[in-house]
Design an enzyme around this catalytic site. Structure first.
Site, PDB file in Angstrom:
ATOM      1  N   HIS A  84     -30.898 -33.144  55.012  1.00 25.36           N
ATOM      2  CA  HIS A  84     -31.126 -31.759  55.435  1.00 25.36           C
ATOM      3  C   HIS A  84     -31.030 -31.581  56.952  1.00 25.36           C
ATOM      4  O   HIS A  84     -31.491 -32.417  57.727  1.00 25.36           O
ATOM      5  CB  HIS A  84     -32.418 -31.189  54.852  1.00 25.36           C
ATOM      6  CG  HIS A  84     -33.718 -31.761  55.329  1.00 25.36           C
ATOM      7  ND1 HIS A  84     -34.395 -31.247  56.411  1.00 25.36           N
ATOM      8  CD2 HIS A  84     -34.503 -32.763  54.852  1.00 25.36           C
ATOM      9  CE1 HIS A  84     -35.544 -31.906  56.561  1.00 25.36           C
ATOM     10  NE2 HIS A  84     -35.634 -32.848  55.650  1.00 25.36           N
ATOM     11  N   ASP A  88     -37.134 -36.069  60.983  1.00 25.36           N
ATOM     12  CA  ASP A  88     -37.120 -35.384  59.687  1.00 25.36           C
ATOM     13  C   ASP A  88     -36.328 -34.100  59.846  1.00 25.36           C
ATOM     14  O   ASP A  88     -36.876 -33.105  60.312  1.00 25.36           O
ATOM     15  CB  ASP A  88     -38.565 -35.128  59.255  1.00 25.36           C
ATOM     16  CG  ASP A  88     -38.658 -34.444  57.908  1.00 25.36           C
ATOM     17  OD1 ASP A  88     -37.629 -34.310  57.228  1.00 25.36           O
ATOM     18  OD2 ASP A  88     -39.777 -34.033  57.544  1.00 25.36           O
ATOM     19  N   GLU A 101     -34.661 -27.236  53.702  1.00 26.11           N
ATOM     20  CA  GLU A 101     -35.416 -28.197  52.889  1.00 26.11           C
ATOM     21  C   GLU A 101     -36.906 -28.026  53.110  1.00 26.11           C
ATOM     22  O   GLU A 101     -37.711 -28.067  52.179  1.00 26.11           O
ATOM     23  CB  GLU A 101     -35.003 -29.630  53.252  1.00 26.11           C
ATOM     24  CG  GLU A 101     -35.581 -30.704  52.311  1.00 26.11           C
ATOM     25  CD  GLU A 101     -36.918 -31.280  52.757  1.00 26.11           C
ATOM     26  OE1 GLU A 101     -37.472 -32.090  52.003  1.00 26.11           O
ATOM     27  OE2 GLU A 101     -37.428 -30.915  53.834  1.00 26.11           O
ATOM     28  N   GLU A 102     -37.271 -27.818  54.373  1.00 27.31           N
ATOM     29  CA  GLU A 102     -38.691 -27.822  54.750  1.00 27.31           C
ATOM     30  C   GLU A 102     -39.465 -26.637  54.183  1.00 27.31           C
ATOM     31  O   GLU A 102     -40.690 -26.636  54.191  1.00 27.31           O
ATOM     32  CB  GLU A 102     -38.835 -27.865  56.280  1.00 27.31           C
ATOM     33  CG  GLU A 102     -38.278 -29.119  56.930  1.00 27.31           C
ATOM     34  CD  GLU A 102     -39.075 -30.387  56.615  1.00 27.31           C
ATOM     35  OE1 GLU A 102     -40.123 -30.283  55.958  1.00 27.31           O
ATOM     36  OE2 GLU A 102     -38.628 -31.464  57.022  1.00 27.31           O
ATOM     37  N   ASP A 149     -33.695 -39.183  53.600  1.00 27.41           N
ATOM     38  CA  ASP A 149     -34.768 -38.471  54.307  1.00 27.41           C
ATOM     39  C   ASP A 149     -35.762 -39.492  54.847  1.00 27.41           C
ATOM     40  O   ASP A 149     -35.648 -40.684  54.562  1.00 27.41           O
ATOM     41  CB  ASP A 149     -35.455 -37.479  53.346  1.00 27.41           C
ATOM     42  CG  ASP A 149     -36.015 -36.255  54.065  1.00 27.41           C
ATOM     43  OD1 ASP A 149     -36.406 -36.371  55.241  1.00 27.41           O
ATOM     44  OD2 ASP A 149     -36.066 -35.180  53.444  1.00 27.41           O
ATOM     45  N   HIS A 156     -43.592 -35.085  60.691  1.00 25.61           N
ATOM     46  CA  HIS A 156     -44.010 -33.684  60.869  1.00 25.61           C
ATOM     47  C   HIS A 156     -44.890 -33.477  62.105  1.00 25.61           C
ATOM     48  O   HIS A 156     -45.440 -32.397  62.276  1.00 25.61           O
ATOM     49  CB  HIS A 156     -44.698 -33.112  59.618  1.00 25.61           C
ATOM     50  CG  HIS A 156     -43.699 -32.721  58.568  1.00 25.61           C
ATOM     51  ND1 HIS A 156     -43.922 -31.736  57.640  1.00 25.61           N
ATOM     52  CD2 HIS A 156     -42.460 -33.198  58.298  1.00 25.61           C
ATOM     53  CE1 HIS A 156     -42.865 -31.621  56.854  1.00 25.61           C
ATOM     54  NE2 HIS A 156     -41.966 -32.507  57.232  1.00 25.61           N
TER      55      HIS A 156
HETATM   56 CO    CO Z   1     -40.029 -32.814  56.237  1.00 28.24          CO
HETATM   57 ZN    ZN Z   2     -37.235 -34.182  55.434  1.00 33.49          ZN
END
Ligand code: CO
Ligand code: ZN
Length: 336
Positions: free
Chosen positions: A67, A168, A198-199, A221, A307
């Protein structure tokens, strides 16, 4: 790959705003793929045909998905004094935000901080945080409601390991671009898909998974690691190789595909780890339940501080992930 990490991790692209990242990737892979298209949501779908002599119509379709979007924030309110309030875009960790810098689409910068509270011993909530964009008052603010921002984008290196606010999943995009650079044509039609949103709920993987209709799919990922002080009990460590997903918060990886990935890694002498992640999931979850179901799995890059605005990965794991994906994509999928 170090240069690729700077190129992709320093590009701006919170969920729903992946255009710049996509443009960069289009330029990087243009000469490497046979066909490239962008779907209605903004996913970049690239196709590499099988080897000459293999019927492209009947060749198994393998979808590899990474992503392009990253977590960030979005402005909800501008007050008279010129401070911005905001909502999260994706799973932002509130406790990691005070003092962190954000960048808006026009390149303007702000710093997040916390308002003074009666009981400062308690963790601040999102509604206690604001963004200071350096404005004297509201009339000087150039940002408005609905403007998104990402976290500071410069990549730093610590002990040879890259730190970025958006490994990420830009590190997944790095792995997928590098895989396309090294990939030799084989028995499969390989679809490299750079997905959007995606998030905020695997939105891009949902539509691109349907559109590609793959026979097997692997998401690329990040995952967590269990190697920090008093960290979570997780047998994934930085530098011990890419992780082959067994299970995460959203899916159980297809047993046959997982076994195939382990077998190819062993044959090629690629160190790997098995991953059981208790929370979170990836694009593979959405693709798995697309149409009548797709055997789906995930190659994960172990990451510390996922994150948070400073995520840390190890280059050996990145390199191993590229090798593993090539080994899987260049071989037969008949045994799934
Ligand atoms: Co993520
Ligand atoms: Zn991710």
């Amino acid at each position: 790959m170090n240069e690729l990490i700077h190129t992709l991790c320093e590009a701006w692209g919170p969920s729903g705003h992946e255009g710049r990242v996509r443009q960069i990737i289009e330029g990087l892979v243009d000469d490497l793929v046979d066909e490239m298209r962008v779907d209605a949501l903004g996913n970049l779908v690239c196709r590499v045909a099988p080897a000459p002599g293999v019927d492209p119509e009947t060749a198994p379709r393998l979808m590899l998905a990474a992503h392009m979007d990253e977590i960030g924030v979005i402005v909800t309110h501008v007050d008279e004094a010129g401070y911005l309030r905001f909502a999260p875009v994706g799973g932002v960790i509130v406790g990691s935000l005070p003092g962190k810098r954000v960048t808006f689409e026009d390149g303007s910068v702000g710093v997040i901080n916390v308002e003074r509270r009666e009981d400062a011993s308690r963790q601040p909530g999102l509604d206690h945080l604001y963004i200071d964009v350096g404005a004297a008052d509201k009339s000087a603010v150039t940002q408005g409601v609905g403007d998104a921002a990402s976290f500071r984008q410069a990549v730093d290196w610590a002990g040879g390991r890259p730190i970025a606010a958006n490994h990420d999943d830009r590190i997944g995009c790095v792995v997928l671009v590098e895989t396309l650079r090294r990939l030799k044509r084989g028995p499969n039609a390989v679809y490299a898909v750079f997905t959007v949103q995606e998030e905020i709920g695997l939105r891009g993987a949902t539509t691109s998974g349907y559109g590609v209709a793959p026979d097997a799919a692997i998401a690329i990922d990040v995952t967590g690691s269990g190697d920090t002080p008093k960290g979570m009990k997780m047998d994934v460590h930085l530098g011990k190789g890419p992780a082959i997903k067994v299970k995460d918060g959203g899916m159980i990886a297809h047993r046959g595909l997982r076994a195939l990935m382990e077998q190819r890694a062993e044959e090629a002498g690629i160190a790997f780890q098995l991953e059981v992640l208790t929370g979170g999931t990836t694009d593979a979850m959405a693709i798995q339940t697309s149409r009548a179901g797709v055997p789906a799995g995930c190659v994960s890059i172990p990451s510390r501080y996922v994150h948070s605005p400073s995520q840390l990965v190890d280059m050996q794991d990145v390199e191993g992930a590229v090798q593993l994906l090539c080994a899987v994509a260049e071989g037969s999928l008949a045994d799934l």
